[in-house]
Each structure stands twice: as structure tokens, then as C-alpha cells.
Write an enzyme that holds these catalytic residues in place. Structure first.
Site, mmCIF file in Angstrom:
data_model
loop_
_atom_site.group_PDB
_atom_site.id
_atom_site.type_symbol
_atom_site.label_atom_id
_atom_site.label_comp_id
_atom_site.label_asym_id
_atom_site.label_seq_id
_atom_site.Cartn_x
_atom_site.Cartn_y
_atom_site.Cartn_z
ATOM 1 N NE ARG A 78 -7.517 18.100 -0.852
ATOM 2 C CZ ARG A 78 -8.042 17.056 -0.234
ATOM 3 N NH1 ARG A 78 -7.522 16.607 0.888
ATOM 4 N NH2 ARG A 78 -9.066 16.427 -0.747
ATOM 5 C CD GLU A 138 -10.819 10.510 2.534
ATOM 6 O OE1 GLU A 138 -11.865 10.154 3.087
ATOM 7 O OE2 GLU A 138 -9.840 10.939 3.167
ATOM 8 C CG HIS A 185 -13.968 16.911 0.835
ATOM 9 N ND1 HIS A 185 -12.608 16.996 0.986
ATOM 10 C CD2 HIS A 185 -14.389 16.169 1.880
ATOM 11 C CE1 HIS A 185 -12.223 16.365 2.080
ATOM 12 N NE2 HIS A 185 -13.296 15.846 2.649
ATOM 13 C CG ASN A 229 -6.735 12.112 1.780
ATOM 14 O OD1 ASN A 229 -5.879 12.851 1.289
ATOM 15 N ND2 ASN A 229 -8.027 12.405 1.771
ATOM 16 C CE1 TYR A 273 -6.531 12.163 8.878
ATOM 17 C CE2 TYR A 273 -7.129 11.259 6.750
ATOM 18 C CZ TYR A 273 -6.995 12.339 7.595
ATOM 19 O OH TYR A 273 -7.331 13.599 7.154
ATOM 20 C CD GLU A 310 -8.223 14.669 3.871
ATOM 21 O OE1 GLU A 310 -8.512 13.889 4.815
ATOM 22 O OE2 GLU A 310 -9.043 15.061 3.038
HETATM 23 O O1 IFM Z 1 -12.446 14.882 7.987
HETATM 24 C C1 IFM Z 1 -12.090 13.873 7.109
HETATM 25 C C2 IFM Z 1 -12.014 14.382 5.685
HETATM 26 O O2 IFM Z 1 -13.199 14.977 5.282
HETATM 27 C C3 IFM Z 1 -11.705 13.248 4.749
HETATM 28 N N1 IFM Z 1 -10.553 12.509 5.166
HETATM 29 C C4 IFM Z 1 -10.492 12.097 6.540
HETATM 30 C C5 IFM Z 1 -10.743 13.291 7.445
HETATM 31 C C6 IFM Z 1 -10.618 12.881 8.924
HETATM 32 O O3 IFM Z 1 -11.479 11.841 9.216
#
Ligand code: IFM
Length: 460
Positions: free
Chosen positions: A78, A167, A122, A296, A298, A356
Site C-alpha cells: 500500500r 484518515e 494521504h 487504521n 493504533y 495500518e
Molecule cells: O504515519 C502515520 C500515517 O501517515 C497515518 N496513520 C498513522 C501513522 C502513524 O502515526
């Protein structure tokens, strides 16, 4: 299904990057200025004044990076296309290059049996469009649809998965309300307009994609936060639900339910904002059917009630008592399972991809020259297991992309945080695959071997 090796046949293991974070070469081949060039060159906007001018120099070193991707054994890569390379002023096609770079990359990936997964936006909006209002201007919707159609025409026969925006919450709210990302505004009304135009342009790009009859599938990637109250009190529970309206439902509801969440609208209106930018026909366009949703993930958000502007307070990750990444994000793999299950429950049967997931680790080159990032391996292993649990619970999860192929420009945080499977020595541009790179390669190979064994087994 038992973990780790038996993910379903066809499950896509991939790795991800984004143009501005790795390419550098900001003036090569007619590329125009992006809002991140302007923002990062504005004093005080990024840590150490870091910019993407050189980044990982991927624009020149892509053959070496392609070798890395090949060595990893992923089924898909990706990456994003830099809009200002294609339309330097946002309108006029680049006569000096732009698309050929991505065409070469796509062709070489396909030769190696790796599926290209393309993100159109992006975050690197052409600065010329920002000068005319950027995402707060309705005209940018048309500009994005034109850009998307240009790329579809060139790569539409070869790309399997397309992502319109990455995002949009970050672009709209962190860029226009928190002022931390480009374009650096602090204006709720501007953020809401930007969010709406991002969504609308997503719908317009989906419509253009269908009209052109491109072969692949198209979706959008949202950064979503499983959101938990810090206590069982009614006030904290309400605050958590309200906060999820701001981060998650503000995008999910228009895309899947053709409506903005009423409770969040009222909250924004109480803060003085209006929804006067929504026109007839907008919501059906935003809700144009998509083929998949990219997620995504985290960290979760843990929320308490407060007297702040919106009525909630987000606890820092370090307050959770759980381990955190090097940039303070709480590590909570169960959040991923809950998020995926909740999406399927609340928004129906759209196929999901984790587009992600990864961790910032305080990586160092060891005396033996290696980078021994046990913490990242542990993080990934636990999140893969969390995804596996979601599959067992019936979620239609189709793939998983680790962020990121290599260390890169982490936006306002500059080059400090390292999230790559590959260490980048920025002084020399040497790439050093970390232990997590070897771990991921073994993991992918293990799942493949298991599937091959199963296929050879005689049916009972
Ligand atoms: O680096 C970023 C990415 O560009 C978008 N999602 C989160 C990642 C880590 O913070």
C-alpha cells in the site's frame, strides 16, 4: 482456526507507506508544492523543523525499496500517490513526469506478484488548491474527482485496491481544528467544512471510478478509535459515546447511513458551528456503495466527562497503566478485536481491511549492526492475534497492512518516531531491516506453508 498460522486463504498480508513520508525529491520532474511542504517549512510547525524534502529518498531509491518489499514476502504493498506530482497546481497535468514514476512502480510490483494498493490522498494537497481554500472550499471536491479520474485512467487496469482518502479525520480536525497538521488552522467551522468536502470528494471519486469501469475495488481508510469510559459513571459513559461521535461516527454514519450523527451535530452547533455547507444530494453521493472499508488502528481512547469545549477529556495513553509505544500511545490489542466486531455489528457486512497498524519503538542500531526491536515484534504478534480473534468471531476481515515498510517522516513529529520494519539511517539513507522485518517475513511464510499443506491434504 487456530493462531498464528491459519488465517484464511486469500487473506492479504501487506505493508504500507505514504508519498510525502518517504519520497523526498520534492522538486523533481515538475512536482508542485504540497501543503506539507509549505507547513513543514513554516518555523515551529514540525519537530526540529523537519521537512519531507529528502525523507527516505524513495523517489530515487525505489528499486532498492522494491527489493525490500519483495524480501518481506507480502502479497500487497500500500502506497500513496503524490497529488502534486500528477497535477502540480491542482488543475494542470504535469508535463514533466508524475504518473510514469507510479506506473513503473506498479508494473514492477506486479512482475513480482505483489498487488499494488493505491491511496489517492494521504494528506499532500497541492498548495495551489490550499491557496483557494483547500478542503474548506467546495471546488476542491471537483479537483479531487478530476485527479482521481486521471489516475484511474492510467492505472485502473492494474491496481486491485483503491483508497480515496487516508484518515480524513486527521486532515479535517487535526489540520483545521487542532492546528497540529497542515494547513494548521484552529477553526471548528473550517474543520466541519473540510470533513464534508473530503467525504463528498470520496463519493465523487467512487462515482468516477464506477463510471470509468475500472477493474479493481474502491474504499476509504478511516482511523478509528475504540473508545472507553474511564469509569462506569453515566457521565463518563456519555462522554465516551459523544467522543466516538467526533472521531468515528462523523465519518462512518455519512458513508454507511447517509446521515451525520444527530447528537454530534447538536454538540458542534452548541459550540457555534453550523452545517450550512450540506447541499441536496450530498449525502447520497457520500454514501455511494464502496467495496471495502480500510481501518487504521493504533490505540484506543479512554474518555472522562469534563467541562472542556465538547464535554469530554481524553486521558493520555500513559495514564492507562498499560504499556505504551515510544510516542505514548496505549498498547491495547483487544481494542482492535472490539473495533472490528463493532464495525460489522453497527455498519453491516462491508469487507474490512486493517490498512495500518504498527508501533513507534525507540530503535537503536546494536553493536552487532542489527536493530533488535522486540517490542515491535510483541506488538505485532498481539495485534495479529487480535485480528485473528475477530475472524473467529465472524468478521469479514480480508487483509492486514503493517505500518510501515520503513522509518519515515512522522508529520509534525518529524523523524524522531520510528515506526518502520526497516531502520533508515537518514544520514546515509542506508536501510537496515529490523528484527521485526524478519519476524513478519517468517510469519507470512508460515501462514503460506500452512495453507499449502492444507491444500495438499486429501479431503476426507
Ligand atoms: O504515519 C502515520 C500515517 O501517515 C497515518 N496513520 C498513522 C501513522 C502513524 O502515526
Amino acid at each position: 482456526m487456530s493462531f498464528p498460522s491459519d488465517f484464511p486463504a486469500g487473506f492479504v498480508w501487506g505493508v504500507a507507506t505514504a508519498a510525502y513520508q518517504i519520497e523526498g525529491a520534492v522538486a523533481d520532474d515538475g512536482r508542485g508544492e504540497s501543503i506539507w511542504d509549505r507547513f513543514s517549512h513554516t518555523p515551529g510547525r514540525t519537530a526540529n523543523g523537519d521537512t519531507g524534502d529528502v525523507a527516505c529518498d524513495h523517489y530515487h531509491r525505489w528499486p532498492e525499496d522494491l527489493e525490500l518489499i519483495g524480501n518481506l514476502g507480502v502479497a500487497a504493498y500500500r502506497f500513496s500517490i503524490a497529488w502534486p506530482r500528477i497535477l502540480p497546481d491542482g488543475v494542470t497535468p504535469n508535463r514533466h513526469g508524475g504518473l510514469p514514476f507510479y506506473e513503473r512502480l506498479v508494473d514492477r510490483l506486479l512482475e513480482r506478484g505483489i498487488d499494488p494498493v493505491v491511496t489517492l490522498n494521504h494528506w499532500d494537497l497541492p498548495q495551489a488548491l490550499q491557496d483557494r481554500g483547500g478542503w474548506t472550499s467546495r471546488d476542491t471536491v471537483e479537483r479531487f474527482a478530476d485527479y482521481a479520474a486521471t489516475v484511474f485512467r492510467s492505472l485502473g487496469d492494474r491496481v486491485r485496491l483503491w483508497i480515496t482518502h487516508n484518515e480524513p479525520w486527521m486532515v479535517a480536525f487535526i489540520g483545521h481544528y487542532r492546528g497540529v497538521h497542515a494547513p494548521g488552522l484552529v477553526d471548528l467551522q473550517a474543520a466541519l467544512r473540510a470533513a464534508h468536502h473530503l467525504l463528498l470528494s470520496h463519493g465523487a471519486a467512487v462515482r468516477a471510478f464506477r463510471a470509468l469501469g475500472a477493474a479493481g475495488e474502491i474504499g476509504i481508510t478511516l482511523n478509528l478509535f475504540p473508545t472507553y469510559p474511564v469509569s462506569e459513571s453515566d457521565a463518563d459513559r456519555e462522554a465516551a459515546a459523544a467522543s466516538a461521535g467526533y472521531t468515528n461516527r462523523w465519518f462512518l454514519d455519512p458513508i454507511f447511513r447517509q446521515a451525520y450523527p444527530a447528537d454530534t451535530v447538536s454538540r458542534f452547533e452548541r459550540c457555534g458551528a453550523t452545517m450550512d455547507f450540506v447541499e441536496d444530494g450530498d449525502l447520497p453521493l457520500i454514501a455511494s456503495p464502496i467495496d471495502f472499508l480500510g481501518v487504521n488502528y493504533y490505540s484506543p481512547r479512554r474518555v472522562s466527562a469534563s467541562g472542556d469545549e465538547f464535554g469530554w477529556h481524553v486521558q493520555p495513553g500513559t495514564a492507562s497503566g498499560r504499556p505504551t509505544t515510544a510516542i505514548g500511545g496505549e498498547i491495547y490489542p483487544d481494542g482492535l478485536t472490539g473495533l472490528l466486531v463493532g464495525l460489522q455489528r453497527d455498519y453491516g457486512s462491508v469487507p474490512l481491511y486493517v490498512t495500518e497498524n504498527g508501533a513507534a519503538v525507540d530503535d537503536q542500531i546494536g553493536p552487532d549492526g542489527g536493530v533488535h526491536d522486540e517490542a515491535r515484534i510483541d506488538f505485532l504478534e498481539r495485534h495479529f492475534a487480535a485480528a485473528h480473534r475477530a475472524l473467529q468471531l465472524g468478521v469479514d476481515l480480508r487483509g492486514y497492512f503493517v505500518w510501515s515498510l520503513m522509518d519515515n517522516f512522522e508529520w509534525a513529529m518529524g523523524y524522531g518516531p520510528r515506526l518502520g520494519l526497516t531502520y533508515v539511517d537518514y544520514a546515509t539513507q542506508r536501510r537496515i531491516p529490523k528484527d521485526s522485518f524478519a519476524f513478519y517475513r517468517r510469519f507470512i511464510a508460515g501462514t503460506r506453508e500452512r495453507l499449502a499443506r492444507d491444500a495438499r491434504r486429501p479431503s476426507p
